[in-house]
Write a protein that holds these residues in place. Sequence first.
Motif, PDB file in Angstrom:
ATOM      1  N   VAL A  22      -2.029   3.891  27.214  1.00 57.47           N
ATOM      2  CA  VAL A  22      -2.877   4.808  26.456  1.00 57.47           C
ATOM      3  C   VAL A  22      -3.927   5.402  27.392  1.00 57.47           C
ATOM      4  CG1 VAL A  22      -4.508   5.005  24.545  1.00 57.47           C
ATOM      5  CG2 VAL A  22      -2.519   3.518  24.331  1.00 57.47           C
ATOM      6  N   PRO A  23      -4.112   6.720  27.387  1.00 52.60           N
ATOM      7  CA  PRO A  23      -5.066   7.341  28.318  1.00 52.60           C
ATOM      8  C   PRO A  23      -6.487   6.853  28.083  1.00 52.60           C
ATOM      9  CG  PRO A  23      -4.368   8.911  26.630  1.00 52.60           C
ATOM     10  CD  PRO A  23      -3.477   7.711  26.497  1.00 52.60           C
ATOM     11  N   TRP A  24      -7.271   6.852  29.165  1.00 52.52           N
ATOM     12  CA  TRP A  24      -8.665   6.413  29.073  1.00 52.52           C
ATOM     13  C   TRP A  24      -9.522   7.588  28.652  1.00 52.52           C
ATOM     14  CZ3 TRP A  24     -13.542   6.119  31.952  1.00 52.52           C
ATOM     15  CH2 TRP A  24     -14.295   4.987  31.638  1.00 52.52           C
ATOM     16  N   VAL A  25     -10.251   7.417  27.563  1.00 47.78           N
ATOM     17  CA  VAL A  25     -11.129   8.462  27.045  1.00 47.78           C
ATOM     18  C   VAL A  25     -12.528   7.884  26.909  1.00 47.78           C
ATOM     19  CG1 VAL A  25     -11.557  10.088  25.161  1.00 47.78           C
ATOM     20  CG2 VAL A  25      -9.204   9.502  25.786  1.00 47.78           C
ATOM     21  N   ALA A  26     -13.489   8.510  27.554  1.00 48.73           N
ATOM     22  CA  ALA A  26     -14.875   8.059  27.528  1.00 48.73           C
ATOM     23  C   ALA A  26     -15.624   8.744  26.390  1.00 48.73           C
ATOM     24  CB  ALA A  26     -15.558   8.361  28.856  1.00 48.73           C
ATOM     25  N   ALA A 227     -13.699   4.486  25.048  1.00 49.26           N
ATOM     26  CA  ALA A 227     -14.658   3.531  25.595  1.00 49.26           C
ATOM     27  C   ALA A 227     -16.053   4.136  25.541  1.00 49.26           C
ATOM     28  CB  ALA A 227     -14.290   3.185  27.035  1.00 49.26           C
ATOM     29  N   HIS A 228     -16.972   3.434  24.893  1.00 49.58           N
ATOM     30  CA  HIS A 228     -18.361   3.893  24.861  1.00 49.58           C
ATOM     31  C   HIS A 228     -18.937   3.832  26.276  1.00 49.58           C
ATOM     32  CE1 HIS A 228     -22.730   2.911  24.730  1.00 49.58           C
ATOM     33  NE2 HIS A 228     -22.733   3.934  23.917  1.00 49.58           N
ATOM     34  N   THR A 234     -23.330   1.301  34.998  1.00 41.75           N
ATOM     35  CA  THR A 234     -23.347   1.602  36.425  1.00 41.75           C
ATOM     36  C   THR A 234     -21.910   1.714  36.920  1.00 41.75           C
ATOM     37  OG1 THR A 234     -23.356  -0.752  36.926  1.00 41.75           O
ATOM     38  CG2 THR A 234     -25.507   0.337  36.701  1.00 41.75           C
ATOM     39  N   ALA A 235     -21.755   1.994  38.212  1.00 39.77           N
ATOM     40  CA  ALA A 235     -20.420   2.128  38.788  1.00 39.77           C
ATOM     41  C   ALA A 235     -19.607   0.851  38.584  1.00 39.77           C
ATOM     42  CB  ALA A 235     -20.524   2.461  40.276  1.00 39.77           C
ATOM     43  N   TRP A 236     -20.236  -0.311  38.747  1.00 40.01           N
ATOM     44  CA  TRP A 236     -19.509  -1.577  38.604  1.00 40.01           C
ATOM     45  C   TRP A 236     -19.040  -1.782  37.166  1.00 40.01           C
ATOM     46  CZ3 TRP A 236     -16.444  -4.783  40.556  1.00 40.01           C
ATOM     47  CH2 TRP A 236     -16.293  -6.078  40.066  1.00 40.01           C
ATOM     48  N   ARG A 237     -19.913  -1.480  36.200  1.00 41.97           N
ATOM     49  CA  ARG A 237     -19.534  -1.637  34.797  1.00 41.97           C
ATOM     50  C   ARG A 237     -18.434  -0.643  34.415  1.00 41.97           C
ATOM     51  NH1 ARG A 237     -22.964  -4.028  30.832  1.00 41.97           N
ATOM     52  NH2 ARG A 237     -22.418  -2.278  29.467  1.00 41.97           N
ATOM     53  N   LEU A 238     -18.501   0.566  34.922  1.00 45.46           N
ATOM     54  CA  LEU A 238     -17.438   1.531  34.648  1.00 45.46           C
ATOM     55  C   LEU A 238     -16.112   1.046  35.216  1.00 45.46           C
ATOM     56  CD1 LEU A 238     -19.003   5.069  35.218  1.00 45.46           C
ATOM     57  CD2 LEU A 238     -18.247   4.065  33.062  1.00 45.46           C
ATOM     58  N   HIS A 239     -16.155   0.486  36.405  1.00 43.59           N
ATOM     59  CA  HIS A 239     -14.939  -0.053  37.017  1.00 43.59           C
ATOM     60  C   HIS A 239     -14.319  -1.121  36.117  1.00 43.59           C
ATOM     61  CE1 HIS A 239     -12.177  -1.605  40.034  1.00 43.59           C
ATOM     62  NE2 HIS A 239     -12.669  -2.810  39.822  1.00 43.59           N
ATOM     63  N   LEU A 240     -15.151  -2.024  35.591  1.00 44.34           N
ATOM     64  CA  LEU A 240     -14.642  -3.079  34.715  1.00 44.34           C
ATOM     65  C   LEU A 240     -14.058  -2.496  33.430  1.00 44.34           C
ATOM     66  CD1 LEU A 240     -17.355  -5.877  35.031  1.00 44.34           C
ATOM     67  CD2 LEU A 240     -15.045  -5.870  35.986  1.00 44.34           C
ATOM     68  N   LYS A 241     -14.740  -1.532  32.836  1.00 44.14           N
ATOM     69  CA  LYS A 241     -14.250  -0.927  31.601  1.00 44.14           C
ATOM     70  C   LYS A 241     -12.915  -0.226  31.832  1.00 44.14           C
ATOM     71  CE  LYS A 241     -18.519  -0.263  28.988  1.00 44.14           C
ATOM     72  NZ  LYS A 241     -19.383   0.673  28.244  1.00 44.14           N
ATOM     73  N   TYR A 242     -12.802   0.445  32.942  1.00 42.50           N
ATOM     74  CA  TYR A 242     -11.556   1.153  33.257  1.00 42.50           C
ATOM     75  C   TYR A 242     -10.414   0.175  33.455  1.00 42.50           C
ATOM     76  CZ  TYR A 242      -8.492   4.583  35.492  1.00 42.50           C
ATOM     77  OH  TYR A 242      -7.438   5.411  35.806  1.00 42.50           O
ATOM     78  N   ARG A 243     -10.658  -0.903  34.180  1.00 40.17           N
ATOM     79  CA  ARG A 243      -9.621  -1.910  34.414  1.00 40.17           C
ATOM     80  C   ARG A 243      -9.238  -2.624  33.128  1.00 40.17           C
ATOM     81  NH1 ARG A 243      -8.673  -4.038  39.434  1.00 40.17           N
ATOM     82  NH2 ARG A 243      -7.032  -5.145  38.292  1.00 40.17           N
ATOM     83  N   LEU A 244     -10.232  -2.984  32.318  1.00 36.87           N
ATOM     84  CA  LEU A 244      -9.948  -3.692  31.069  1.00 36.87           C
ATOM     85  C   LEU A 244      -9.145  -2.827  30.109  1.00 36.87           C
ATOM     86  CD1 LEU A 244     -13.299  -5.586  30.400  1.00 36.87           C
ATOM     87  CD2 LEU A 244     -11.074  -6.599  30.912  1.00 36.87           C
ATOM     88  N   HIS A 245      -9.441  -1.536  30.099  1.00 40.19           N
ATOM     89  CA  HIS A 245      -8.681  -0.640  29.227  1.00 40.19           C
ATOM     90  C   HIS A 245      -7.202  -0.690  29.579  1.00 40.19           C
ATOM     91  CE1 HIS A 245      -7.482   3.000  27.063  1.00 40.19           C
ATOM     92  NE2 HIS A 245      -6.845   3.338  28.157  1.00 40.19           N
ATOM     93  N   ARG A 246      -6.903  -0.606  30.860  1.00 39.62           N
ATOM     94  CA  ARG A 246      -5.507  -0.587  31.286  1.00 39.62           C
ATOM     95  C   ARG A 246      -4.815  -1.926  31.015  1.00 39.62           C
ATOM     96  NH1 ARG A 246      -4.298   3.867  34.093  1.00 39.62           N
ATOM     97  NH2 ARG A 246      -2.429   2.915  35.007  1.00 39.62           N
ATOM     98  N   LEU A 247      -5.591  -3.000  30.965  1.00 39.88           N
ATOM     99  CA  LEU A 247      -5.005  -4.305  30.688  1.00 39.88           C
ATOM    100  C   LEU A 247      -4.823  -4.547  29.191  1.00 39.88           C
ATOM    101  CD1 LEU A 247      -6.997  -6.504  33.237  1.00 39.88           C
ATOM    102  CD2 LEU A 247      -4.579  -5.865  33.373  1.00 39.88           C
ATOM    103  N   ARG A 248      -5.758  -4.029  28.375  1.00 40.95           N
ATOM    104  CA  ARG A 248      -5.759  -4.335  26.941  1.00 40.95           C
ATOM    105  C   ARG A 248      -4.879  -3.407  26.123  1.00 40.95           C
ATOM    106  NH1 ARG A 248     -11.321  -3.510  24.810  1.00 40.95           N
ATOM    107  NH2 ARG A 248     -10.327  -4.146  22.867  1.00 40.95           N
ATOM    108  N   ARG A 249      -4.808  -2.129  26.515  1.00 40.78           N
ATOM    109  CA  ARG A 249      -4.131  -1.142  25.679  1.00 40.78           C
ATOM    110  C   ARG A 249      -2.639  -1.112  25.982  1.00 40.78           C
ATOM    111  NH1 ARG A 249      -8.026  -0.541  21.920  1.00 40.78           N
ATOM    112  NH2 ARG A 249      -9.980   0.128  22.879  1.00 40.78           N
ATOM    113  N   ARG A 250      -1.852  -1.323  24.981  1.00 41.04           N
ATOM    114  CA  ARG A 250      -0.389  -1.250  25.148  1.00 41.04           C
ATOM    115  C   ARG A 250       0.094   0.191  25.033  1.00 41.04           C
ATOM    116  NH1 ARG A 250       1.696  -6.314  21.370  1.00 41.04           N
ATOM    117  NH2 ARG A 250       0.627  -7.979  22.547  1.00 41.04           N
ATOM    118  N   PRO A 251       1.234   0.487  25.686  1.00 43.80           N
ATOM    119  CA  PRO A 251       1.799   1.832  25.543  1.00 43.80           C
ATOM    120  C   PRO A 251       2.083   2.165  24.076  1.00 43.80           C
ATOM    121  CG  PRO A 251       2.859   0.647  27.347  1.00 43.80           C
ATOM    122  CD  PRO A 251       2.010  -0.355  26.612  1.00 43.80           C
TER     123      PRO A 251
END
Length: 255
Positions: A22-26, A227-228, A234-251
């Motif tokens: 699923v695409p990442w949408v902020a 993702a809110h 910060t950059a580190w928190r955005l990195h975590l949110k981006y990675r978690l999205h790709r791990l949590r969201r199924r196709p």
Amino acid sequence: MAASVESAAHGALPAPRRPGPVPWVAMYHSVGDCSDDPYRITVTPERLAGQLAWLRRRGLRGVSVAELLAARARGGGRDLVGLTFDDGYADFVTDALPLLHRWGCGATLFVLPGRLGGDNAWDPLGPRKPLLTADGIRHAAAEGVEIGSHGLTHVDLTRADDVTLKTEVTESRARIAELTGTRVDGFCYPYGTIDARAVEAVREAGYAYACAIDPGPLTGPHALPRAHVGQNDTAWRLHLKYRLHRLRRRPVEGV
């Protein structure tokens, strides 16, 4: 081997393309002073600039949801991130738009045509934030921003009666189309709350897609997760949110 050769000889259709993640949408709201921000809806221009810079350093580019989904339909878009701004605050034009241009990004702005020039009266704790006028929305559209509907007046659609639900969904689309002179493809559920009834109403109204927050089993083209993104990201928190999205969201089929 013989079976595969025979299939090829008869022009067998290729297997359908498997859905990607699923695409990442902020999800953003207001851009400005966040000293009084009980709902955490505001980022400063400086923070937004840093977040957009983080995207570009990673080889990513923020775009409207319509552009993101169109790229995905063509089998691409892996380097794109959807940027959405809810409610249609006046500071989008003054504070967010110049930064989007600076970093070569696009966005989708979800507006409330029943509250043009008003404020966020639905937030009881305040502070009051002015919303864009019709001219402000037309200016954003002329600058290449996709304009979508957030309903007419920011009503929780899961609590609305049938008449209100239909009016919020269909009339808002018609008013925005008349205001901008363009087709309105995107919808955003107020408060991010959805149920099957609201999703079906949005689909029947003719929207191509709709954004929620965490739609769970309803996830699909008319219930995209987001993702809110706030002042603390910060950059580190955005990195975590981006990675978690790709791990949590199924196709999901269709996105």
